[in-house]
Structure formats: structure tokens, C-alpha cells
Write a protein that holds these residues in place. Sequence first.
Motif, PDB file in Angstrom:
ATOM      1  N   GLU A   1       0.805  -1.246   0.069  1.00  0.00           N
ATOM      2  CA  GLU A   1       0.016   0.207  -0.001  1.00  0.00           C
ATOM      3  C   GLU A   1       0.924   1.232  -0.034  1.00  0.00           C
ATOM      4  OE1 GLU A   1      -3.647   0.200   0.382  1.00  0.00           O
ATOM      5  OE2 GLU A   1      -3.001   2.199  -0.572  1.00  0.00           O
ATOM      6  N   GLU A   2       1.842   1.368   0.723  1.00  0.00           N
ATOM      7  CA  GLU A   2       2.773   2.529   0.989  1.00  0.00           C
ATOM      8  C   GLU A   2       3.865   2.308   0.164  1.00  0.00           C
ATOM      9  OE1 GLU A   2       2.005   5.024   2.614  1.00  0.00           O
ATOM     10  OE2 GLU A   2       0.520   4.545   4.055  1.00  0.00           O
ATOM     11  N   LEU A   3       4.310   1.316  -0.489  1.00  0.00           N
ATOM     12  CA  LEU A   3       5.401   1.328  -1.374  1.00  0.00           C
ATOM     13  C   LEU A   3       4.696   1.545  -2.663  1.00  0.00           C
ATOM     14  CD1 LEU A   3       8.296   0.410  -1.752  1.00  0.00           C
ATOM     15  CD2 LEU A   3       7.770  -2.176  -1.699  1.00  0.00           C
ATOM     16  N   ASP A   4       3.530   1.481  -2.820  1.00  0.00           N
ATOM     17  CA  ASP A   4       2.929   1.634  -4.240  1.00  0.00           C
ATOM     18  C   ASP A   4       3.533   0.618  -5.238  1.00  0.00           C
ATOM     19  OD1 ASP A   4       1.361   4.015  -4.035  1.00  0.00           O
ATOM     20  OD2 ASP A   4       3.042   5.368  -4.157  1.00  0.00           O
ATOM     21  N   VAL A   5       3.260  -0.689  -4.935  1.00  0.00           N
ATOM     22  CA  VAL A   5       3.422  -1.646  -5.904  1.00  0.00           C
ATOM     23  C   VAL A   5       2.128  -2.572  -5.887  1.00  0.00           C
ATOM     24  CG1 VAL A   5       5.963  -1.749  -5.445  1.00  0.00           C
ATOM     25  CG2 VAL A   5       4.611  -3.203  -3.998  1.00  0.00           C
ATOM     26  N   GLY A   6       1.870  -3.153  -6.924  1.00  0.00           N
ATOM     27  CA  GLY A   6       0.785  -3.877  -6.969  1.00  0.00           C
ATOM     28  C   GLY A   6       1.214  -5.392  -6.465  1.00  0.00           C
ATOM     29  N   LEU A   7       0.360  -6.152  -5.826  1.00  0.00           N
ATOM     30  CA  LEU A   7       0.562  -7.434  -5.262  1.00  0.00           C
ATOM     31  C   LEU A   7       1.165  -8.437  -6.343  1.00  0.00           C
ATOM     32  CD1 LEU A   7      -2.397  -8.100  -2.780  1.00  0.00           C
ATOM     33  CD2 LEU A   7      -0.201  -7.411  -2.422  1.00  0.00           C
ATOM     34  N   ASP A   8       0.871  -8.050  -7.681  1.00  0.00           N
ATOM     35  CA  ASP A   8       1.275  -8.998  -8.632  1.00  0.00           C
ATOM     36  C   ASP A   8       2.915  -8.680  -9.006  1.00  0.00           C
ATOM     37  OD1 ASP A   8       0.759  -6.385  -9.911  1.00  0.00           O
ATOM     38  OD2 ASP A   8      -0.324  -7.192 -11.570  1.00  0.00           O
ATOM     39  N   GLN A   9       3.335  -7.709  -8.421  1.00  0.00           N
ATOM     40  CA  GLN A   9       4.873  -7.253  -8.802  1.00  0.00           C
ATOM     41  C   GLN A   9       5.663  -7.704  -7.755  1.00  0.00           C
ATOM     42  OE1 GLN A   9       3.878  -2.748  -8.877  1.00  0.00           O
ATOM     43  NE2 GLN A   9       4.831  -3.183 -10.893  1.00  0.00           N
ATOM     44  N   ILE A  10       5.206  -8.540  -6.554  1.00  0.00           N
ATOM     45  CA  ILE A  10       6.108  -8.778  -5.517  1.00  0.00           C
ATOM     46  C   ILE A  10       6.340 -10.282  -5.497  1.00  0.00           C
ATOM     47  CG2 ILE A  10       5.484  -6.726  -4.254  1.00  0.00           C
ATOM     48  CD1 ILE A  10       3.606  -8.849  -2.543  1.00  0.00           C
ATOM     49  N   GLN A  11       7.390 -10.567  -4.676  1.00  0.00           N
ATOM     50  CA  GLN A  11       7.391 -12.089  -4.329  1.00  0.00           C
ATOM     51  C   GLN A  11       7.688 -12.020  -2.757  1.00  0.00           C
ATOM     52  OE1 GLN A  11      10.725 -13.895  -6.286  1.00  0.00           O
ATOM     53  NE2 GLN A  11      12.146 -12.503  -5.700  1.00  0.00           N
ATOM     54  N   ILE A  12       7.348 -12.895  -1.933  1.00  0.00           N
ATOM     55  CA  ILE A  12       7.299 -12.912  -0.486  1.00  0.00           C
ATOM     56  C   ILE A  12       8.221 -13.848   0.138  1.00  0.00           C
ATOM     57  CG2 ILE A  12       4.946 -12.000  -0.301  1.00  0.00           C
ATOM     58  CD1 ILE A  12       3.855 -14.890   0.059  1.00  0.00           C
ATOM     59  N   GLU A  13       8.738 -13.508   1.302  1.00  0.00           N
ATOM     60  CA  GLU A  13       9.709 -14.318   1.896  1.00  0.00           C
ATOM     61  C   GLU A  13       9.344 -14.451   3.336  1.00  0.00           C
ATOM     62  OE1 GLU A  13      13.827 -13.350   0.350  1.00  0.00           O
ATOM     63  OE2 GLU A  13      14.363 -13.206   2.389  1.00  0.00           O
ATOM     64  N   ALA A  14       9.544 -15.631   3.910  1.00  0.00           N
ATOM     65  CA  ALA A  14       9.194 -15.779   5.067  1.00  0.00           C
ATOM     66  C   ALA A  14      10.461 -15.403   5.776  1.00  0.00           C
ATOM     67  CB  ALA A  14       9.337 -17.231   5.534  1.00  0.00           C
ATOM     68  N   ALA A  15      10.200 -14.522   6.949  1.00  0.00           N
ATOM     69  CA  ALA A  15      11.379 -13.969   7.925  1.00  0.00           C
ATOM     70  C   ALA A  15      12.131 -15.151   8.401  1.00  0.00           C
ATOM     71  CB  ALA A  15      10.808 -13.117   9.042  1.00  0.00           C
ATOM     72  N   PRO A  16      13.570 -14.888   8.680  1.00  0.00           N
ATOM     73  CA  PRO A  16      14.509 -15.791   9.274  1.00  0.00           C
ATOM     74  C   PRO A  16      14.385 -15.499  10.816  1.00  0.00           C
ATOM     75  CG  PRO A  16      15.682 -14.062   8.362  1.00  0.00           C
ATOM     76  CD  PRO A  16      14.162 -13.823   7.767  1.00  0.00           C
ATOM     77  N   ALA A  17      14.945 -16.320  11.545  1.00  0.00           N
ATOM     78  CA  ALA A  17      15.113 -16.135  12.809  1.00  0.00           C
ATOM     79  C   ALA A  17      15.976 -15.139  13.102  1.00  0.00           C
ATOM     80  CB  ALA A  17      15.571 -17.477  13.741  1.00  0.00           C
ATOM     81  N   ASP A  18      15.454 -13.996  13.559  1.00  0.00           N
ATOM     82  CA  ASP A  18      15.945 -12.474  13.646  1.00  0.00           C
ATOM     83  C   ASP A  18      15.462 -11.662  14.608  1.00  0.00           C
ATOM     84  OD1 ASP A  18      18.445 -11.370  11.794  1.00  0.00           O
ATOM     85  OD2 ASP A  18      17.196  -9.822  13.199  1.00  0.00           O
ATOM     86  N   GLU A  19      15.996 -10.892  15.501  1.00  0.00           N
ATOM     87  CA  GLU A  19      15.650  -9.928  16.370  1.00  0.00           C
ATOM     88  C   GLU A  19      14.695  -9.088  15.607  1.00  0.00           C
ATOM     89  OE1 GLU A  19      15.975  -9.579  19.801  1.00  0.00           O
ATOM     90  OE2 GLU A  19      17.434 -11.194  20.013  1.00  0.00           O
ATOM     91  N   ALA A  20      15.182  -8.724  14.490  1.00  0.00           N
ATOM     92  CA  ALA A  20      14.286  -7.636  13.774  1.00  0.00           C
ATOM     93  C   ALA A  20      12.733  -7.918  13.481  1.00  0.00           C
ATOM     94  CB  ALA A  20      14.667  -7.348  12.187  1.00  0.00           C
ATOM     95  N   TYR A  21      12.417  -9.079  13.881  1.00  0.00           N
ATOM     96  CA  TYR A  21      11.065  -9.528  13.412  1.00  0.00           C
ATOM     97  C   TYR A  21      10.241  -9.877  14.914  1.00  0.00           C
ATOM     98  CZ  TYR A  21      13.116  -9.786   8.875  1.00  0.00           C
ATOM     99  OH  TYR A  21      13.812  -9.600   7.842  1.00  0.00           O
ATOM    100  N   VAL A  22      10.822  -9.543  15.853  1.00  0.00           N
ATOM    101  CA  VAL A  22      10.326  -9.892  17.495  1.00  0.00           C
ATOM    102  C   VAL A  22       8.726  -9.167  17.447  1.00  0.00           C
ATOM    103  CG1 VAL A  22      10.322  -9.344  19.664  1.00  0.00           C
ATOM    104  CG2 VAL A  22      12.270 -10.229  18.502  1.00  0.00           C
ATOM    105  N   THR A  23       7.856  -9.733  17.740  1.00  0.00           N
ATOM    106  CA  THR A  23       6.622  -9.374  18.186  1.00  0.00           C
ATOM    107  C   THR A  23       6.582  -8.648  19.587  1.00  0.00           C
ATOM    108  OG1 THR A  23       5.483 -10.727  16.519  1.00  0.00           O
ATOM    109  CG2 THR A  23       4.075  -9.682  18.473  1.00  0.00           C
ATOM    110  N   LYS A  24       6.674  -7.359  19.805  1.00  0.00           N
ATOM    111  CA  LYS A  24       7.038  -6.981  21.093  1.00  0.00           C
ATOM    112  C   LYS A  24       5.893  -7.454  22.178  1.00  0.00           C
ATOM    113  CE  LYS A  24       9.177  -2.466  20.689  1.00  0.00           C
ATOM    114  NZ  LYS A  24       8.582  -2.139  19.167  1.00  0.00           N
ATOM    115  N   ALA A  25       4.636  -7.710  21.772  1.00  0.00           N
ATOM    116  CA  ALA A  25       3.544  -8.030  22.740  1.00  0.00           C
ATOM    117  C   ALA A  25       3.718  -9.557  23.231  1.00  0.00           C
ATOM    118  CB  ALA A  25       2.236  -7.930  22.135  1.00  0.00           C
ATOM    119  N   LEU A  26       4.618 -10.229  22.349  1.00  0.00           N
ATOM    120  CA  LEU A  26       4.881 -11.748  22.748  1.00  0.00           C
ATOM    121  C   LEU A  26       6.240 -11.869  23.221  1.00  0.00           C
ATOM    122  CD1 LEU A  26       2.986 -13.167  19.638  1.00  0.00           C
ATOM    123  CD2 LEU A  26       2.046 -12.908  21.957  1.00  0.00           C
ATOM    124  N   GLY A  27       7.162 -10.840  23.359  1.00  0.00           N
ATOM    125  CA  GLY A  27       8.538 -11.097  23.863  1.00  0.00           C
ATOM    126  C   GLY A  27       9.398 -12.040  23.148  1.00  0.00           C
TER     127      GLY A  27
END
Lengths: 151, 719
Positions: free
Chosen positions: B84-110
Motif C-alpha cells: 500500500e505504502e510502497l506503491d506496488v501491486g501485489l502482482d509485482q512482488i514476491q514474498i519471503e518468510a522472515a528468518p530467525a532474527d531480532e528484527a522480527y520480534v513481536t513486542k507483545a509476545l516478547g
Amino acid sequence: MLTLQVNGTAHQVDVPDDMPLLWVLRDVLGLPGTKFGCGIGQCGACTVHVDGKAVRACSLPVSLVGRRPVTTIEGLAEDEVAAEVTKAWLEIDVVQCGYCQPGQIMAAIALLKGNLHPSDDEIDQAMSGNICRCGTYRRIRAAIRNVAGAV
Amino acid sequence: MAMTTIAVSRRQALAGAGGLLMAVVLPRARSRAATVTRIVEDQTGPFAPNAFVRIAPDGSITLILPNVEMGQGIYTGEAMLIAEELDVGLDQIQIEAAPADEAYVTKALGTEATGGSTSTIATWKSLREAGAVARTLLIRAAADRWVVDPASCQSEAGVVRHVPTGRTLTYGELAVEAAALPVPSGPVALRDPSTFRLIGHAQHRLDGPAKVNGTATFGIDIQQPDMKIGTVAACPVMGGVLLHVDDRAARQVPGVRDVLTIGNAVCVVGDHYWAARKGLEALAITWDEGVNATVSTETVYRQLHEALQGPAIVANTKGDAKTAIKGAAARVEAVYQQPLLAHAPMEPINCTVHVTPERCDVWVGTQVPMRARDAAAEVTGLPKEKVFLHNQYIGGGFGRRLEHEYVTQAVQFARQVPYPLKVIWSREEDLTMDRYRPAYVDHLVGGLDAHGKLVGLSHRIVGPAVVARWAPEALLPNGVDDDLLVATVETPYAIPAMFLDYARRETPGVVTAWWRGVGGTRGVFVIESFIDELAASAKVDPVAFRRRMTEDRPRARAVLDLAAEKAEWGTTLPEGVGRGVALQYVFGSYLATVMEVEMSTMGTVRVRRAVVAVDCGRVVNPDQVVSQIEGGLIFGLSAALFNEVTLKNGRVQEKNFNTYRVLRMNESPAIEVHLIDSTEDPGGIGETGTAAAAAALANAMAAATGRRYRRLPLTGPQA
Ligand code: FES
Ligand code: FES
């Protein structure tokens, strides 16, 4: 050595006679689209077609398949009913986790090939052997109805 | 090569600055429509924190999604937030599962975790910001190249356009320059919601095509060169250990390669699952079953019921509930009992591991990637950086994969062999070695005044504290598991006086764990059942009674009224048919559910219809909210109608879907979901339908029969 007809290709496999077709497909032929859910014929995740009929691959010893052709989710490319079914599935976003869906789709195709305009009861009858833990039943039913309406 | 090296160090520099990754690019790169149906993994180097967007060397656009896809549609929803904010269509992207990394911590779950219906709540702002920062940099890079004012440039569908001259550059063509720009330090402007192209508009699931043509790879489908397949028998009594195994017969089974042991389990490895399974059946195993060998379901319930008397920790007080109840015109009292429950996702537990002296690769579907990685590091003794966790599609999570003990186990076996080992649990192992939603007993007392108005509510909860094991730091200082306050303290109602206490009793013989909404699901059943009992005592219609209690709760009132209207509440029903309502505020969302049930004289229960009204704030992907409610209700109905894990001699008795029954298509009701337009921030949705099911059903059954149902499952011997 057994010869199996899978998705239009003959395969020579050297496996025990009592080995269920499911594991021959997944672990010997490298066709993981057919899923393992229960191993006792209760969930339908392993549904494939043998001679066009929906069967539970987890409970069918491979030696009983004989020369009958086997079709799995990977073998539907040329199939018109399958094309309609997958289209209907995508149009209303049936899938959630997706794990049961190859089995659901194989069951639905077998149903529609035998009966292009199933009643709701007939849909329930044909599909009630396939568990969906994510609860996509309403959409599966709707997708099957849509195929029936489209053809 | 030099290019890559520079790009990597650049990314690390950005990472240090807490910035967004704009990586590795070649000048000739062009934007292209990419497949969105497969999950790819970054092959270009280490991930940077806060990295959700990557422009790859070929100009393709990769979105790295922090939460794992297990059916809830989160890949699609999170991709929508970024796109939405990047201004790309969903047909223009590929998706990747996040690796194990602090960058993806969900704060509410610690920790890095997908659960608790938190994903959309947690990423609603952060992922839009990630997209907006990327777009801002791309526009600035274009403006710099053209030497124009960035304000004269616009972005659309992966292209920046200079409006006055019509010149364009693709994101791929701009990526090198964008990567060299400083990341904005302050907040970036986000789109006005009225201009959303994607958010709020139903988008097809990105994982749909792969899941209907059978190419979606789940953990259980992983193939590696020279891989072998193992299946496991762990001691059937929790806490027991392996004394001796006679594997002579097993090793004679054709295709069996190895028999491996660890402290409490045996794994037979074969060329295929069937060989492993036959080998496992041929083992003669002697266990030391340990102290839990006498535990039974009766033990569990007895302990819980006994704790209804005696000391407890005060968890919440508001006003003076006890005095209010004493002075009340009528007193209502009830005890509710809920069983141990299994997760039983369709994909049985599995994990593929390859351990070498240098590294450990783990292919698994996990809701807790960092915990899974750390477990593998601990078992192998390798540093965390040498453990590579490859997260996969999960064939149903429901909280099961918030645990990682099966990863520990698989690594313990795999470190004994040189080849990659795929461990698959049979369904029997999956059900009997599950970690279970706890059993609970609740005691409620309410006081009604002369007008039938609730003046005080006193409530004791007895049961385990799941949080004490899963996230000990989150146990409240007074020893209360705050998950149990969900739906019981924060209700949709104005209640003048409340008292809640908690007697913690850990269940012997099993490990208890999260499920599809532990606090929410158990709490809504208890509270909404009791509200119906209060209404009956006050001789007031259940919807009218709830309306009276929600006078100053407009969102709760609105869903209640909508569900009642759509379900034709109050119209006459045939003999043996009843309607029940449940109103809830859990996971940040309001739901009202009206269920219609038909009871035969033989005692069979048929759920005919469910109508749900939902206010979950702003909706990202409306059709997926509907899907989650539909599926969540079915999941909750299976449990409410049929499910109970029982113990005998310390062993779980329910071993497959023939004894752990799951609702099937012919048993599932018509479901209608109505969404309320809302501009509030999003609430969670994945567990809300499940939370609604048991209460609405029990209330409908009570309406049909005139008797209350206080014990789950509702068709079980206890009910
Ligand atoms: S795996 Fe064959 S029916 Fe369940
Ligand atoms: S879609 Fe998950 S089990 Fe059916």
C-alpha cells in the motif's frame, strides 16, 4: 518390482507390497502434493484418484493398485473439470492453511465427474470424509456449487 | 562480486542505524511481475534488522513478512500493508518468510512469534512505515537523478514519475541510488486511509494458487539430497524415560537404516516413512514411566474442583462485589468445567534437520523461529549464527507450533547421523504427545437487584498458568497468569462491582500450552454462559439483558444489535430448536454471535446456523476476516461439541480422528459474517470465532432444552 501408472507415466518401484500408495507417491516418486493426515482413512488428506475414483492413498496397499491409473493433485494439468474446480477454489479463496486442500480438490473432482450437478446433500455425502481443521467447509461447498452452475 | 560485497556492508551499516534495507542492485535491473506463490529465501547475505523490503539485482521486489502463514492469511495481509505504502501491486512482488532474527520480534509476545491474534495489530503501523520509507527514498533518488523537487514526483506500481515532464524510472533502476541515501530519521507520512488502494479492499490470497495446485511446500514436504525419514515413539507417560530397546526385529525391516535413541524417545529411520513406521512397530521398548503413571482424568478434575475451596490469589477487584452480592435481591451461582484439548492440526508434527560439523539447517514450520533456532544451537553446541532456520508453510498452527520441543527432539536425533533427517510424527504420536490446552474449573456468583440488574460478580478461576512456562517473565508479580484475565476482567459490559481470584493448579501428567485462544476461549464460555444464567434468573431475554448492560458501550451494542437483527432474534422457532447469543470483547475485537441449534429427543445436536457481527476496527483484507471467523467458529464447535483429551494410567487416550472427532462438512452450519465499518485501529481476529463458539452453542442448547450446560464438551459424558 511393481509397475505403477501415475499421472500418465509408468514407474517401476521396488517397495514392500503392503506399503500404502501414499508413501510410494510421497517418498519414492517425489510427489508430495498428496498429504498425510491420519494414516487410517479418517481424514481424506491423502485422497487421490485410482481409475477415476477417489480413494484414500494411506490405506491402499500399493500392490492392490495393479494396472489402474493413479492421478494425484500434480497430474491435473490437462483435466477440464479440474481446471474449473481450481478456478472456483481461487475465485472465492477457499484455502486457509491449505494442507487438506489437495485431498478436498481430488474428492470434489471425483464427485463432479460422476455427477455434474450434485445436490447439497450429495456434496455433503461426497465430501464428509475430508476433514478441514481450518474449517473451510462453507467455501468448499460454495465452490463446488459454482462449478456445477458454470458447466 | 565487488558489487555484492559493497551492498552487504551497506546493508550492515543501515542495520546499525536502525534503518531500512535497500539492497543489492544492478543498474540494468528492470521491474518485472514476479511470482508470488512461492516463498523464496535470501541468498545474498545476512539479513538486516527492520528489513521488510528488498529490491533485488534483477529489479524484482521482495517483501519479507515477519509472521508465518498457517492459514490465517497473514502473508497476504502483511504484503498489502507494505505494498500500500510502497506503491506496488501485489502482482509485482514476491514474498519471503522472515528468518530467525531480532528484527522480527513481536513486542507483545516478547519473541519472534506468530500468535495471540497479534500480527495485524503489531504490524498495522510498522509495515506501512517500512513501505513508506522505501517509497520516500526511491522518490528522492529519482528526484536527485533528474535534479527536480521530490514533491514534483509521484510513485505508482513500482515506477517513479516526474509529473511535469512525464519521465519515469522503475524502482529497480533507482535502487542503487536509493540505497546510498540516508534513511529518514523522523516519522514518514503515511497515506490517508481514504486513499487506500489495497487496505480494506478484498484481495485474493497470495498463497492460493500454490495451495490449490499442490505445489505449496509444507514442512512435511521438504526434500533434501540423501535425506532419510524417521518416525518417533516417545515415552507415552510424560516424564518417563527409556530403559531399554530391543531393535533386532526393527533392523530386519526392509528399508530401515538406523535406530536412534535419546533420553525419552526412540526414532527409527528408513528410506521412506513406511519402513520407519514398520520398524517402529517392530521395536520392543521398555520405559521407566516415572511418577505420572497413575494420573487419570479424574485426578485432574479432582484437583481443580478441590481448589474451589481454600486460598487463592486476588487477581482483580472493582468496588465491593461480595457486599453487593450479599445485599442482592437474587443470587445466581454456577460452576463450569472445561477439558484438556489437543491442537490436532491437519499437518502432523514434523521437522527436517541436517547437522554437520560446520552448521545446522532446520526446515520446519514454526510460530517461534528464534526459539527453534536457539534450541538447535543448544543441542548441537553450534553458535546461533551457524543455525539456519528455514520457516515453511504450516498446515495448521492453532498454537501448537508456539512450542518447539519437537525441534529439539529432531535435532537430538539428527545430530547422531550424517544425512539430513526428516522426522515425522504419526497422527497417534501427534495427538498423544501434544501439549494441551489446559482444563479449567470456574466458579461464579452474581447478585441481581430487584430490577434484575447485575450488581456484583464474584469469580474464581482454577487451572494452570500457561504463561508461567512459556514466558515466565510475563507472569504477573502476584502470580496471576494475565491471559486468564482476558474476557473475565475486560468484558463488553458495565459491571458495577467485580471480584476475581485465581487458584493456580498445574495439571499432572501433561504439559499445558497455548491453543486457539486460551484465555479468550475459556473466558468467553464462562462469562457468556453466566450472563445467560443471570438473564434467565432476571426473566429477561438474553439479548435484551445484554443491551441493558452495554448502554455506554457503543461498539459492543452495535455488534449485538446487528447480529440479533440478521439472525431474526425473537422470531418463533420450531420445537427442539433454540437460539443462543454470545457477546465478547477479546483480542481487541468485538463479536456478537447468534447460533441456532436443533436438539433431537435422542440427544443429537445439530448446529443449523451461525450469524456473527464483527467490529475489529479497520479491516485489512475483509474476506480473510470473514474466513477466520468461519474457520474459527468451526474449530470452536468441534471442541465444544466433541473434544476432550482424557488420561488413563498417565497415557492420553485419544489417538486419532476416530476418537478425537472433528466437525465435518455435513455437520457444519450455515455461517454468515457481517462486518461493521470502523475507523478504529485493527483488532485481532484469528482466535475470535473460536472464542465465540462454545458459549453461543451452550446458550442455544439451553434455549432449546430448558437446562443449562456447564461442562464441555457439550455432547460428552460430563455435560
Ligand atoms: S491420511 Fe489418508 S485418510 Fe487421513
Ligand atoms: S485449509 Fe487447513 S486443514 Fe483445510
